[in-house]
Design a protein around this motif. Structure first.
Motif, PDB file in Angstrom:
ATOM      1  N   LEU A 108       0.846  -1.343  -0.129  1.00 51.34           N
ATOM      2  CA  LEU A 108       0.199   0.120  -0.146  1.00 51.34           C
ATOM      3  C   LEU A 108       0.893   1.291   0.066  1.00 51.34           C
ATOM      4  N   LEU A 109       0.631   2.240  -0.821  1.00 52.11           N
ATOM      5  CA  LEU A 109       1.226   3.614  -1.002  1.00 52.11           C
ATOM      6  C   LEU A 109       0.096   4.692  -0.930  1.00 52.11           C
ATOM      7  N   ARG A 110       0.062   5.418   0.128  1.00 55.03           N
ATOM      8  CA  ARG A 110      -1.074   6.388   0.310  1.00 55.03           C
ATOM      9  C   ARG A 110      -0.533   7.534   0.067  1.00 55.03           C
ATOM     10  N   ILE A 111      -1.385   8.509  -0.589  1.00 55.22           N
ATOM     11  CA  ILE A 111      -1.344   9.965  -0.962  1.00 55.22           C
ATOM     12  C   ILE A 111      -2.562  10.792  -0.596  1.00 55.22           C
ATOM     13  N   TRP A 112      -2.286  11.757   0.261  1.00 52.82           N
ATOM     14  CA  TRP A 112      -3.290  12.549   0.888  1.00 52.82           C
ATOM     15  C   TRP A 112      -3.192  13.941  -0.084  1.00 52.82           C
ATOM     16  N   SER A 113      -4.244  14.425  -0.541  1.00 58.20           N
ATOM     17  CA  SER A 113      -4.519  15.717  -1.032  1.00 58.20           C
ATOM     18  C   SER A 113      -5.419  16.546  -0.115  1.00 58.20           C
ATOM     19  N   MET A 114      -5.098  17.764   0.357  1.00 49.93           N
ATOM     20  CA  MET A 114      -5.895  18.421   1.165  1.00 49.93           C
ATOM     21  C   MET A 114      -5.217  19.883   1.485  1.00 49.93           C
ATOM     22  N   PRO A 115      -6.205  20.883   1.033  1.00 51.57           N
ATOM     23  CA  PRO A 115      -7.847  20.724   0.791  1.00 51.57           C
ATOM     24  C   PRO A 115      -8.074  20.342  -0.444  1.00 51.57           C
ATOM     25  N   CYS A 116      -8.839  19.395  -0.633  1.00 54.29           N
ATOM     26  CA  CYS A 116      -9.073  18.928  -1.993  1.00 54.29           C
ATOM     27  C   CYS A 116      -9.975  19.657  -2.773  1.00 54.29           C
ATOM     28  N   SER A 117     -10.803  20.510  -2.290  1.00 52.24           N
ATOM     29  CA  SER A 117     -11.953  21.270  -2.972  1.00 52.24           C
ATOM     30  C   SER A 117     -12.711  20.200  -3.389  1.00 52.24           C
ATOM     31  N   GLU A 142      -3.476   4.196  -3.083  1.00 53.81           N
ATOM     32  CA  GLU A 142      -4.558   4.834  -2.567  1.00 53.81           C
ATOM     33  C   GLU A 142      -4.349   6.494  -2.439  1.00 53.81           C
ATOM     34  N   ILE A 143      -5.279   7.082  -3.215  1.00 59.61           N
ATOM     35  CA  ILE A 143      -5.312   8.473  -3.009  1.00 59.61           C
ATOM     36  C   ILE A 143      -6.722   9.032  -2.059  1.00 59.61           C
ATOM     37  N   VAL A 144      -6.314   9.816  -1.200  1.00 58.80           N
ATOM     38  CA  VAL A 144      -7.456  10.263  -0.284  1.00 58.80           C
ATOM     39  C   VAL A 144      -7.534  11.888  -0.563  1.00 58.80           C
ATOM     40  N   GLY A 145      -8.632  12.421  -1.007  1.00 61.11           N
ATOM     41  CA  GLY A 145      -8.792  13.638  -0.705  1.00 61.11           C
ATOM     42  C   GLY A 145      -9.776  13.918   0.302  1.00 61.11           C
ATOM     43  N   SER A 146      -9.419  14.967   1.017  1.00 64.22           N
ATOM     44  CA  SER A 146     -10.304  15.539   2.145  1.00 64.22           C
ATOM     45  C   SER A 146     -10.409  17.079   1.987  1.00 64.22           C
ATOM     46  N   ASP A 147     -11.461  17.689   2.638  1.00 66.21           N
ATOM     47  CA  ASP A 147     -11.594  19.133   2.747  1.00 66.21           C
ATOM     48  C   ASP A 147     -12.674  19.374   3.734  1.00 66.21           C
ATOM     49  N   PHE A 215       0.141   8.571   5.773  1.00 69.33           N
ATOM     50  CA  PHE A 215       0.203   8.584   4.501  1.00 69.33           C
ATOM     51  C   PHE A 215       1.793   8.369   4.056  1.00 69.33           C
ATOM     52  N   ASP A 216       2.273   8.415   2.719  1.00 70.56           N
ATOM     53  CA  ASP A 216       3.615   8.257   2.267  1.00 70.56           C
ATOM     54  C   ASP A 216       3.850   9.598   1.731  1.00 70.56           C
ATOM     55  N   VAL A 217       2.537  10.195   1.105  1.00 67.60           N
ATOM     56  CA  VAL A 217       3.006  11.854   0.587  1.00 67.60           C
ATOM     57  C   VAL A 217       1.687  12.620   1.060  1.00 67.60           C
ATOM     58  N   ILE A 218       1.897  13.612   1.330  1.00 73.16           N
ATOM     59  CA  ILE A 218       0.796  14.766   1.616  1.00 73.16           C
ATOM     60  C   ILE A 218       1.036  16.078   0.808  1.00 73.16           C
ATOM     61  N   LEU A 219      -0.010  16.297   0.112  1.00 68.44           N
ATOM     62  CA  LEU A 219       0.007  17.599  -0.732  1.00 68.44           C
ATOM     63  C   LEU A 219      -0.940  18.616   0.228  1.00 68.44           C
ATOM     64  N   CYS A 220      -0.503  19.514   0.581  1.00 67.68           N
ATOM     65  CA  CYS A 220      -1.165  20.592   1.593  1.00 67.68           C
ATOM     66  C   CYS A 220      -0.816  21.824   0.809  1.00 67.68           C
ATOM     67  N   ARG A 221      -1.513  22.164  -0.259  1.00 70.19           N
ATOM     68  CA  ARG A 221      -0.939  23.444  -0.872  1.00 70.19           C
ATOM     69  C   ARG A 221      -1.930  24.637  -0.782  1.00 70.19           C
ATOM     70  N   ASN A 222      -1.228  26.008  -0.334  1.00 71.60           N
ATOM     71  CA  ASN A 222      -1.955  26.830  -0.079  1.00 71.60           C
ATOM     72  C   ASN A 222      -3.087  26.931   0.800  1.00 71.60           C
ATOM     73  N   LEU A 223      -2.854  26.299   1.902  1.00 72.89           N
ATOM     74  CA  LEU A 223      -3.812  26.297   2.833  1.00 72.89           C
ATOM     75  C   LEU A 223      -3.247  27.286   4.202  1.00 72.89           C
ATOM     76  N   LEU A 224      -1.919  26.803   4.645  1.00 73.98           N
ATOM     77  CA  LEU A 224      -1.321  27.308   5.868  1.00 73.98           C
ATOM     78  C   LEU A 224      -1.366  28.900   5.695  1.00 73.98           C
ATOM     79  N   ILE A 225      -1.110  29.523   4.528  1.00 72.53           N
ATOM     80  CA  ILE A 225      -1.331  31.005   4.302  1.00 72.53           C
ATOM     81  C   ILE A 225      -2.408  31.645   4.715  1.00 72.53           C
ATOM     82  N   TYR A 226      -3.697  30.862   5.142  1.00 73.87           N
ATOM     83  CA  TYR A 226      -4.729  31.548   5.689  1.00 73.87           C
ATOM     84  C   TYR A 226      -4.832  31.477   7.053  1.00 73.87           C
TER      85      TYR A 226
END
Length: 278
Positions: A108-117, A142-147, A215-226
């Motif tokens: 299993l290789l897990r990727i998390w996209s958040m916020p996924c809109s 396994e790709i997980v999107g959350s928002d 997760f093995d990879v997390i994409l958390c793009r353009n959220l922390l600036i808020y």
């Protein structure tokens, strides 16, 4: 509100609402964003037939459905397919090959996209890997999107998009992974829709992040600036806990983890700068 109308919210009411939104989302809404705030509160008061601001603020404390609707009204869902593809290139060229060396075929290789809109980013990841990573079928990816926005999650699960969302997607990918619908709208093919998992989650709420697993990879793009400093600290702690040791974190191009959390190591790849949990 128009210039000739009195403010909807007093200074105290704006501060109370700002405190609530910060507690629930980590985002900052104060006097500088009064117009933005008042427009959304006025619309929610109209929809709930709330005659007074204080009554509406009290409602938010015990009505979780209305709280969710208000939070949805404040989230920013501007996104499109293949946004900032340099990080996707880093994913297929360097990050996933490095992670794969620590796993066996079929693992299993897990990727998390958040916020996924509304789902453009996690679906983009799935398409990119199918097109650019030769080993995608050798592992259980396994790709997980959350928002935090429940309406956005519902739209992501439906997988319907207009021409604007697809403008940067190569034509061949549109042909391969989308079915045309009426009025220049397209829907992600069923196999791809079923390959991405969507969940509601709040990055500053530890319980909702823990519920997603690691997760093995997390994409958390353009959220922390808020976020303000305290919310960024809570978010970084949850991101750190959500990553497997040696896992990678991708932030937005204007964001840096270096000034937030020293438990991440900055890694300069050919395609992008990312952060690794030691």
């Amino acid at each position: 509100m128009s210039d000739d109308q009195p403010p909807l919210l007093t200074g105290d009411q704006l501060a109370r609402l700002g405190d609530l939104l910060h507690r629930w989302t980590g985002m900052i809404f104060g006097e500088k964003k009064r117009y933005y705030v008042e427009r959304r509160v006025a619309e929610r008061m109209r929809r709930t037939a709330s005659p007074e601001v204080d009554e509406y603020l009290t409602t938010l404390l015990h009505d979780t459905a209305e709280r969710r609707s208000l939070i949805n009204a404040f989230t920013v869902n501007e996104t499109y397919f293949y946004r900032e593809t340099y990080q996707f290139a880093a994913l297929s060229n360097a990050i996933l090959p490095a992670i794969a060396r620590t796993k066996r075929p079929g693992d299993l290789l897990r990727i998390w996209s958040m916020p996924c809109s509304t789902g453009e980013e996690p679906y983009s990841i799935a398409i990119w890997l199918l097109e650019h990573w030769p080993l995608v079928d050798a592992y259980h990816v396994e790709i997980v999107g959350s928002d935090i926005d429940s309406d956005a999650i519902a739209a992501a699960r439906a997988g319907r998009y207009g021409a604007r969302s697809l403008a940067r997607l190569p034509y061949a990918a549109r042909q391969a992974y989308f079915e045309p619908e009426q009025q220049d709208h397209y829907r992600i093919i069923e196999d791809l829709r079923e390959s991405v998992i969507f969940r509601e989650a709040n990055l500053i709420d530890t319980a909702s992040v823990e519920a997603l697993g690691r997760f093995d990879v997390i994409l958390c793009r353009n959220l922390l600036i808020y976020f303000d400093e305290s919310a960024r600290q809570r978010a970084s702690a949850n991101l750190h806990s959500a990553l497997h040791p040696g896992g990678y974190l991708c932030l937005g191009h204007s964001e840096s983890m270096a000034r937030i959390d020293d438990r991440f190591t900055m890694v300069r790849l050919d395609d992008a700068i990312v952060y690794r949990r030691d």
